[in-house]
Scaffold this active site. Structure first.
Site, PDB file in Angstrom:
ATOM      1  N   HIS A 215       0.849  -1.199   0.000  1.00  0.00           N
ATOM      2  CA  HIS A 215       0.000   0.000   0.000  1.00  0.00           C
ATOM      3  C   HIS A 215       0.880   1.242   0.000  1.00  0.00           C
ATOM      4  O   HIS A 215       1.594   1.494   0.970  1.00  0.00           O
ATOM      5  CB  HIS A 215      -0.908  -0.030   1.228  1.00  0.00           C
TER       6      HIS A 215
ATOM      7  N   ASP B 224       1.587  -1.261   4.441  1.00  0.00           N
ATOM      8  CA  ASP B 224       2.068   0.003   3.896  1.00  0.00           C
ATOM      9  C   ASP B 224       3.534  -0.119   3.450  1.00  0.00           C
ATOM     10  O   ASP B 224       4.388  -0.535   4.233  1.00  0.00           O
ATOM     11  CB  ASP B 224       1.982   1.106   4.966  1.00  0.00           C
TER      12      ASP B 224
ATOM     13  N   ASP C  22       0.961   5.186  -0.146  1.00  0.00           N
ATOM     14  CA  ASP C  22       0.233   6.448  -0.078  1.00  0.00           C
ATOM     15  C   ASP C  22       0.972   7.514  -0.875  1.00  0.00           C
ATOM     16  O   ASP C  22       2.140   7.788  -0.581  1.00  0.00           O
ATOM     17  CB  ASP C  22       0.134   6.918   1.380  1.00  0.00           C
TER      18      ASP C  22
ATOM     19  N   ASP D 230      -7.871   1.337   2.173  1.00  0.00           N
ATOM     20  CA  ASP D 230      -7.535   2.312   3.212  1.00  0.00           C
ATOM     21  C   ASP D 230      -8.454   3.523   3.342  1.00  0.00           C
ATOM     22  O   ASP D 230      -8.412   4.189   4.378  1.00  0.00           O
ATOM     23  CB  ASP D 230      -6.072   2.764   3.048  1.00  0.00           C
TER      24      ASP D 230
ATOM     25  N   HIS E 123      -6.413   9.492  -0.098  1.00  0.00           N
ATOM     26  CA  HIS E 123      -7.081   9.442   1.203  1.00  0.00           C
ATOM     27  C   HIS E 123      -6.254  10.002   2.366  1.00  0.00           C
ATOM     28  O   HIS E 123      -6.687   9.892   3.513  1.00  0.00           O
ATOM     29  CB  HIS E 123      -7.555   8.004   1.500  1.00  0.00           C
TER      30      HIS E 123
HETATM   31 ZN    ZN Z   1      -3.272   4.780   2.830  1.00  0.00          ZN
END
Ligand code: ZN
Length: 1135
Positions: free
Chosen positions: A171, A422, A173, A285, A560
């Site tokens: 994951h 993550d 971000d 998420d 997000h």
């Molecule tokens: Zn995230």
């Protein structure tokens, strides 16, 4: 209703047969509209040869069983629907506006999956679940938020093995603790580089990737050979791109057009570079899930979606009935046409301890990155063991037990076990330990036939395919509703992020409006064929480049941790700077395109860097409120040419306000006629007024997608045309004199205050002696609407509010407001009141225009809570509306759903996102709040709506961010408040329907609030413009049709095209009178595209999927296109 039933009985079966024939023919028409002929060619499709058509159709329908079901469902409802509000609506329409005789239209609408007269039957309705659940949160043991799952080995055998798909993922971000670039350089790049090395080592290895923002950065760094490896991994089905959006978007604050943009951005990249179309969506998420997401994904061609962050009590409820997999359906859908197959993950998190099965202590032992020496450990204090010949049997049984238990929560024999977290897989050793140990476990499991399991690595779509092979869709329940407000444990409701960092939330909406305006006007300029229109769409050097960069910045912010306001301070600044650059890019595109449109056919090709217009919206930094561009005119420089652009597809008559250097002015329209204008002083602080600039307001009239110029002339003091009016000014609670600016000698100053009213052509607003709204009068009805401000504090316990969580210490406390200076402006075009309150500079404006801006009052709050601590500020509107405990809020500005305030839930759980609108209503009255920034809202008392404006929190809330929220900036919020009376006994939806709809007034007011008219100020003094306006739209569609996207630069089959999206909004007309319906005419469900776009001979129009990846049928370009209410369709134009 009774009369109708009797009529049906009399006509009997003959009518039923007729209806069937008509439905089939209507079905036929819509189904084959593009392939065979335009829908508008209705007359040519006579009922001759009906039998053949029915036969052909039945054949077609048999191949699509669910479509037959659609028709059956429609059949069930056709009689009541006929007698519904549709017929009320139709009777209000001007007969000549109708497309076709009533019967065909009603039939067409009946063929839409749109059911308002009944509450559509779904197996699971989320509001009903909320009514039923106790939210008691008992301790479930190893699976803390669940229960002890029992399994019986005999449930599986040789013929019926458990199929396990372990899906490795990472994951990433695009900005959170680090900026997107910092993450890329330090982590993401290594993850993807390792993937390139480690996946080819064994063809059984699989991996999924979601974020195209990162993938595209990495792609730029790859050589040709490496790119070939990537393509091969995709071809081999070792690598799957899931969702394929630019980011994994937030679903609470994001606007649906931005969601569409960010998905399209990723999908177009995939198309251009990998010729790839994603099939399954992966949203592990985002903090709560919106019903808008599946409807957009469905239109993009997706078959499946997956979600994770859902309230623990909802998960437990669905798990207990094996309903974690369902057909996610729109609230109004009575047929299942909008169903999206959805998998909900059952446990607390998406990390490995919470994905293999119910016991995190066991699952953690199968996260081999936590083997001693890799820098991570298991909080449950039992570390993983390297899998060896010695322990493999025991370890396999242990893991299999978790898989089996997990499978008990679902209907099929197929288990999904995500394997990641993550930024995982950034070291090659991690690839080795995860893939090798798991392969040993799989090999053991699969070779021991008595275990009755087949385990392997899989992609997300591998899992869904196996599942669909196991059970048909109809075996899964249907579910309607959304998954807000998310809670991960106890009373930790994630409703703080609806408001956190509101400055940037507002900036998001401003950028969206600029991107829409820029891509629309650029497309018009391109299609105009005027000098300079050719190069602008060039991807490398043209304006397209700036627009494309702007789209990427908006897309990035939909992440997000972007629009949610949950990133570190320096990351927030990075997003802000990117958005500021995008805004400036859009402004450049708009002014250049405007110049092209207003130039003559024989004009010279303009210099690409030239500045022809300044946009009247100046931003000096990424974190400051925009300023007006001052227009300096006077005796030397007498005239200023301006142009106004309307990016919406309906005619607008609205007030425009500019800042000018003199009170002595006149305004001329395109035909050089003087029009009415109003000059007012500008209040700066308290009662002090600017001595050098003035507000100039006048009503402009700009047709759909039109660009119209006006001229502002400076006058001599002695010239005073009747059209130029100076505002009346009153200042209350002011001791001593004020310095009046030139031209305003008769200002009324009073040391005391009193109540007063302001009015426009539609309503009267009453204010208290503090200058705060007290009541609104519309027509003959006066409704008390008290406005106040209040604050929440934080608890004195360890768990406190932060960027994500709202954990108030009790009810909100009203702000104490002392006698404050009240500045009142009154005039024929606008009237306003401004007060400086603690933390808020608050003003209310009433416009008088006959346009959407005059339908309600406009509130502007400039909020500054930088000097507070642990402080959350709300604005409240209190009325006598008897809404009981029900209120309505929207999702992503796309749809509205019914909410209920529950006593069994804490305040923070009753908070919901307000991306665009919220309303409360009773039998007579509706109060709608429209917002220019996504925020949090609730109705905590009957008759009340409250909106959170800003939050300042001195601590972290322990969700990984690791910092407080203390970077508050002065922030401008704009709201529109609309009060309406309902037509007696009119209902748009059945009692208790889970869906709400905006009124006609709320719809147009929201559209214009979010898409303000663009004000362009000509830089050259000389008047070289050869054309005073550019109006290309021939006929309007009706205000219910919205064009969210009209753009160039869409690639399909290697060529660039003009593309656009059309949405038909359903509006509740129970609040509209004849005047309003005339002002804002609605369509009859059809649009004529050739009226929107200049279409040359030989232009072709194709329907496509929503991100323009899949080409569907051709549509007759001159034909009328019928659309169902709430439908979204995309098209490309081939020239
Ligand atoms: Zn995230």
């Amino acid at each position: 209703m009774m009369r109708l039933k009797r009529a049906v009985a009399v006509i009997g079966s003959a009518l039923v047969v007729l209806i069937i024939i008509m439905i089939y023919s209507a079905k036929d028409l819509s189904e084959f509209a593009g392939k065979r002929q335009p829908v508008a060619d209705y007359e040519s499709l006579k009922f001759v040869n009906l039998e053949n058509r029915i036969k052909q159709l039945e054949h077609d329908l048999n191949q699509h069983g669910n479509e037959v079901q659609d028709i059956k469902n429609v059949m069930k409802n056709i009689i009541p629907q006929n007698a519904s509000s549709h017929s009320i609506k139709n009777s209000q329409m001007n007969p000549k506006d109708r497309l076709k005789p009533v019967i065909t239209e009603v039939l067409y609408e009946s063929n839409c999956p749109f059911q308002l007269n009944f509450v559509p039957k779904t197996d699971i309705q989320m509001l009903e679940i909320y009514k039923r659940l106790k939210f008691d949160n008992p301790d479930g043991g190893a699976w803390k938020q669940g229960w002890k799952i029992e399994v019986d080995e005999k449930d599986w055998n040789r013929q019926n093995k458990l199929k396990v798909f372990v899906v490795p993922h990472s994951h990433n971000d695009p900005g959170w603790i680090k900026t997107v670039e910092e993450y890329y350089l330090t982590q993401t790049k290594h993850i993807l580089n390792n993937m390139l090395l480690k996946l080819p080592e064994d063809p059984r290895r699989k991996f999924i990737w979601a974020e195209i923002s990162y993938f595209s950065m990495w792609w730029e760094d790859l050589g040709e050979d490496e790119r070939e490896v990537v393509k091969r991994l995709i071809r081999n089905n070792q690598l799957e791109i899931v969702t394929g959006g630019w980011v994994m978007n937030d679903e609470a604050n994001s606007h649906w057009i931005s969601i569409m943009q960010q998905l399209t951005e990723g999908h177009q990249w995939l198309q251009q570079n990998l010729n790839y179309t994603p099939q399954s969506s992966w949203a592990i998420d985002p903090f709560g899930m919106s019903l808008t997401q599946p409807v957009l994904l469905k239109e993009m061609g997706f078959r499946n979606t997956l979600m994770q962050r859902v309230h623990y009590s909802v998960k437990k409820e669905l798990a207990s009935k094996q309903q974690l997999e369902f057909r996610w359906r729109q609230l109004w859908d009575g047929t299942g046409k909008t169903d999206m197959f959805t998998h909900m993950m059952p446990f607390y998190g998406y990390d490995i301890p919470h994905t293999c099965g119910p016991d995190p202590k066991v699952c953690c032992q199968f996260d081999f990155k936590r083997l001693p020496g890799h820098g991570l450990h298991c909080p449950w204090k039992v570390p993983p063991q390297e899998i060896t010949d010695k322990n493999v049997a025991q370890r396999a049984v242990m893991l299999l037990d978790q898989y089996r238990k997990k499978s008990k929560l679902y209907k099929t024999n197929v288990v999904l076990a995500p394997l990641g977290d993550d930024f995982r897989y950034d070291h090659s050793t991690e690839w080795d330990v995860q893939y090798n140990n798991y392969q040993r476990l799989f090999d053991h499991m699969n070779s021991n036939l008595n275990l009755n399991v087949q385990a392997q690595f899989g992609t997300l779509t591998d899992y869904f395919e196996a599942l669909h092979n196991d059970r048909k869709d109809a075996d899964f329940p249907s579910l309607s509703g959304d998954f807000f407000t998310y809670s991960d444990r106890d009373d930790h409701y994630w409703s703080g992020y609806y408001t956190s960092r509101p400055f940037y939330k507002r900036m998001d909406r401003i950028l969206l409006s600029y991107i829409r305006a820029a891509e629309t006007i650029l497309t018009l300029a391109y299609l105009s064929g005027k000098p300079g229109s050719a190069w602008i769409t060039d991807r490398e050097v043209g304006l397209e480049r700036q627009l494309s960069d702007a789209r990427k910045s908006l897309s990035l912010f939909q992440h997000h941790d972007g629009i949610t306001g949950t990133a570190k301070d320096h990351v927030v600044i990075d997003y802000g700077k990117k958005m500021l650059a995008a805004l400036n890019g859009c402004q450049h595109v708009i002014q250049h395109a405007a110049h092209i449109l207003l130039s003559g056919k024989d004009a010279e090709t303009p210099d690409r860097n030239a500045l022809f217009y300044n946009i009247d919206d100046v931003r000096h930094s990424h974190d400051s409120i925009a300023e007006r561009y001052p227009i300096t005119i006077g005796p030397e420089l007498r005239a200023k040419r301006i142009a106004i652009f309307n990016s919406l597809s309906f005619d607008r008559e609205e007030v425009v306000t500019l800042h000018v250097s003199t009170p002595y002015v006149e305004v001329l329209d395109t035909k050089k006629r003087r029009i009415k204008c109003q000059v007012s002083p500008i209040f700066e602080y308290g009662s002090s007024m600017s001595q050098t600039k003035y507000q100039l307001s006048f009503v402009v009239h700009i047709p759909a997608l039109g660009l119209v110029s006006y001229t502002i002339n400076a006058l001599w003091e002695y010239e005073s045309p009747v059209e130029s009016v100076r505002s009346g000014i009153r200042i209350y609670n002011q001791y001593g004199d004020v310095q009046a600016p030139v031209g305003f000698s008769d200002i009324l100053v009073s040391p005391s205050s009193r109540e007063f009213t302001l009015q426009n052509n539609r309503l009267t607003a009453s204010f208290s002696n503090l200058g705060l709204l007290k009541a609104l009068k519309v027509g003959a009805n006066t409704v008390p609407v008290h406005l106040d401000f209040a604050k929440y504090g934080v608890r004195q316990t360890a768990e406190r509010s932060g960027a994500y969580l709202f954990l108030p210490d009790g009810d909100a406390v009203p702000l104490h407001i002392e006698n404050t200076i009240v500045n009142v402006i009154e005039g024929p075009i606008m009237s306003s009141v401004t007060v400086q309150l603690p933390y808020v500079r608050h003003s209310v404006t009433l416009y008088s225009s006959l346009g959407a801006d005059s339908l309600g009052i406009e509130i502007e709050n400039i909020v500054d809570i930088a000097k507070t601590s642990n402080f959350e500020l709300v604005m409240r509107l209190s009325t006598n509306i008897k809404n009981s405990d029900e209120f309505f809020t929207d999702l992503n500005g796309f749809e509205i759903l019914r909410r209920k305030r529950f006593q069994k839930l804490p305040i923070q759980a009753n908070y919901y996102p307000i991306p665009v609108s919220a309303y409360i209503e009773d039998d007579k009255t509706r109060l709608t709040v429209l917002t220019g920034s996504p925020l949090g809202t609730s109705s905590l008392l009957e008759g009340q709506i409250e909106i959170m404006l800003d939050r300042r929190l001195n601590q972290d809330d322990n969700l990984g961010l690791g910092q407080a929220v203390l970077d508050n900036r002065p922030t401008k919020h704009i709201f529109r408040i609309i009060l309406e009376q309902k037509t007696h006994s009119c209902r748009a939806t059945a009692e208790g329907h889970p869906s709400g709809f905006p009124t006609l007034a709320a719809h147009v007011a929201a559209q214009t609030l979010l898409n303000p008219l663009v004000r362009l100020l000509r830089t050259e003094d000389e008047d070289k413009i050869s054309q005073p306006d550019y109006l290309s739209v021939e006929a309007e569609f009706g205000v219910d049709f919205v064009i969210p996207t009209l753009r160039t630069g869409v690639t399909l089959k290697g060529r660039d095209h003009v593309a656009f999206v059309v949405h038909r909004q359903f509006v509740d007309t129970c609040f509209a009178d004849q005047t309003l319906l005339k002002q804002f005419p609605l369509s009859q469900g059809s649009v004529n595209i050739s009226a929107l776009l200049p279409t040359e001979l030989g232009s072709k129009l194709f329907k496509t999927s929503l991100s323009f990846l899949l080409l569907k049928n051709e549509v007759h370009i001159k034909g009328d296109l019928l659309m169902c209410p709430m439908e979204v369709q995309a098209f490309i134009l081939q020239r």
